[in-house]
Design an enzyme around this catalytic site. Structure first.
Site, short mmCIF file in Angstrom:
data_model
loop_
_atom_site.label_atom_id
_atom_site.label_comp_id
_atom_site.label_asym_id
_atom_site.label_seq_id
_atom_site.Cartn_x
_atom_site.Cartn_y
_atom_site.Cartn_z
N ASP A 157 -6.17 -12.48 1.84
CA ASP A 157 -6.52 -11.31 1.03
C ASP A 157 -7.85 -11.52 0.28
O ASP A 157 -8.17 -10.77 -0.63
CB ASP A 157 -5.39 -10.97 0.04
CG ASP A 157 -5.10 -12.10 -0.94
OD1 ASP A 157 -5.85 -13.10 -0.97
OD2 ASP A 157 -4.11 -11.99 -1.69
N ASP A 173 -6.03 -25.61 -7.94
CA ASP A 173 -4.81 -24.90 -8.32
C ASP A 173 -3.56 -25.71 -8.02
O ASP A 173 -3.62 -26.73 -7.34
CB ASP A 173 -4.74 -23.53 -7.62
CG ASP A 173 -5.09 -23.61 -6.12
OD1 ASP A 173 -5.14 -24.73 -5.59
OD2 ASP A 173 -5.32 -22.56 -5.51
N GLU A 176 -6.13 -13.86 -7.04
CA GLU A 176 -5.67 -12.76 -6.20
C GLU A 176 -6.47 -11.49 -6.48
O GLU A 176 -7.16 -11.40 -7.50
CB GLU A 176 -4.18 -12.52 -6.47
CG GLU A 176 -3.28 -13.71 -6.14
CD GLU A 176 -3.09 -13.93 -4.64
OE1 GLU A 176 -4.04 -13.65 -3.85
OE2 GLU A 176 -2.01 -14.38 -4.25
N HIS A 191 -8.78 -14.18 -1.47
CA HIS A 191 -8.78 -14.96 -2.72
C HIS A 191 -9.46 -16.31 -2.55
O HIS A 191 -9.49 -16.88 -1.46
CB HIS A 191 -7.36 -15.12 -3.29
CG HIS A 191 -6.41 -15.97 -2.51
ND1 HIS A 191 -5.11 -15.59 -2.25
CD2 HIS A 191 -6.55 -17.20 -1.97
CE1 HIS A 191 -4.50 -16.55 -1.58
NE2 HIS A 191 -5.35 -17.53 -1.38
C1 GLP Z 1 -3.94 -21.06 -0.80
C2 GLP Z 1 -4.88 -21.85 -1.71
C3 GLP Z 1 -6.34 -21.53 -1.43
C4 GLP Z 1 -6.61 -21.59 0.05
C5 GLP Z 1 -5.74 -20.58 0.75
C6 GLP Z 1 -6.01 -20.51 2.25
O1 GLP Z 1 -3.67 -19.80 -1.26
N1 GLP Z 1 -4.59 -21.61 -3.08
O2 GLP Z 1 -7.15 -22.45 -2.14
O3 GLP Z 1 -7.97 -21.34 0.31
O4 GLP Z 1 -4.40 -20.97 0.54
O5 GLP Z 1 -5.16 -21.38 2.94
P1 GLP Z 1 -5.39 -21.85 4.42
O6 GLP Z 1 -6.57 -22.76 4.38
O7 GLP Z 1 -4.13 -22.58 4.77
O8 GLP Z 1 -5.62 -20.63 5.22
#
Ligand code: GLP
Length: 266
Positions: A136, A67, A143, A138
């Site tokens: 959440d 993404d 989402e 995802h």
């Molecule tokens: C973002 C990314 C996800 C990732 C998530 C969790 O939303 N789009 O791919 O898994 O963050 O982030 P973190 O690893 O910093 O908790």
């Protein structure tokens, strides 16, 4: 699904690096699906170390990131392209032309997303997909409410995600509201998935995603339908798993009897 509860985040990252390394040894021209966020940073650091000290070879690897924020240029320090360059690509011998991160400044989003999907297909599909999980539930930026069959497309972020990700921006108002993301359906088509989670903040959602019902409200729960998923969590993120004792026992037995099959039999 194989669930490994590592004692620490460092162990989680090392075990994850073992799986990526094994993939690259088995198929040097692997197509890797890569994730951003704080979770895989230790994995990337360990891969860089193995490249620099042990010659782990990325020269034939092709990568696709999950993404990117809409309207952030690739040079913006909070863009996912910038993150990947800093954390991994600049420090290993991957050919930059083989690295794909969705382009946030694109004018024709729908055409671009269709092209991204086609590119993944053109190189034969993703062999190993690395994933984190949002608070959440995802995966990528899918989402709650995202179709479990969704493809690469534009998504509006939830307020919780915007808040969670605001820690990286100077001003919370700068956090983009939209992102281009692979869909849940795109992710489910990858051959193998490696889901990582660390920290107590992820404990509830990890338990819901892995042991709760499959629901579009927690898009990571769709991974229960995939044939080859390895989940590696640290003990804090795994602390709410009801079957934690079983997962630990399975891992100990595998380590003792068939270590080569860790991450292989699902
Ligand atoms: C973002 C990314 C996800 C990732 C998530 C969790 O939303 N789009 O791919 O898994 O963050 O982030 P973190 O690893 O910093 O908790």
């Amino acid at each position: 699904m194989e669930i490994i509860i590592a004692e620490t985040t460092e162990e989680m990252s090392r075990l994850a690096a073992d799986i990526v390394e094994r993939q690259l040894l088995r198929k040097p021209n692997s197509v890797l699906g890569l994730a951003t966020g704080s979770t895989p940073m230790g994995l990337y650091k360990e891969l860089v170390r193995r490249h620099q000290q042990q010659g782990l070879d990325f020269s034939k690897v092709i990568s696709f990131n999950l993404d990117e924020y809409l309207d952030l240029s690739p040079t913006h320090p909070q863009s996912y392209r910038y993150f990947m360059d800093q954390q991994l690509f600049n420090h290993v011998n991957i050919d930059p032309r083989n690295t794909h991160v969705p382009y946030g400044h694109v004018a024709e989003v729908e055409e671009y997303c269709a092209w991204y999907e086609e590119e993944i297909k053109r190189v034969g599909g993703i062999d190993l997909q690395v994933l984190g999980i949002g608070a959440d539930g995802h995966i990528a930026f899918n989402e709650p409410g995202s179709s479990l069959g969704s493809r690469t497309r534009l998504k509006t972020l939830t307020q919780q995600t915007i808040e969670d990700n605001s820690r990286f921006f100077d001003d919370p108002d700068q956090v983009p509201r939209f992102a281009i993301t692979m869909g849940v359906g795109t992710i489910l088509e990858t051959r193998e998935i490696l889901l990582l989670a660390n920290g107590a903040k992820k404990a509830d959602v990890v338990a819901q995603a892995l042991e709760g019902p499959i629901t579009a409200q927690i898009t990571a729960s769709a991974l229960q339908m995939h044939r080859h998923v390895t989940v590696i969590v640290d003990s804090a993120a795994g602390s709410k798993l009801k079957r934690a004792d079983y997962y630990r026992w399975v891992h100990q037995e595998k380590k003792r009897l068939i270590p080569r099959l860790i991450g292989r039999v699902t």
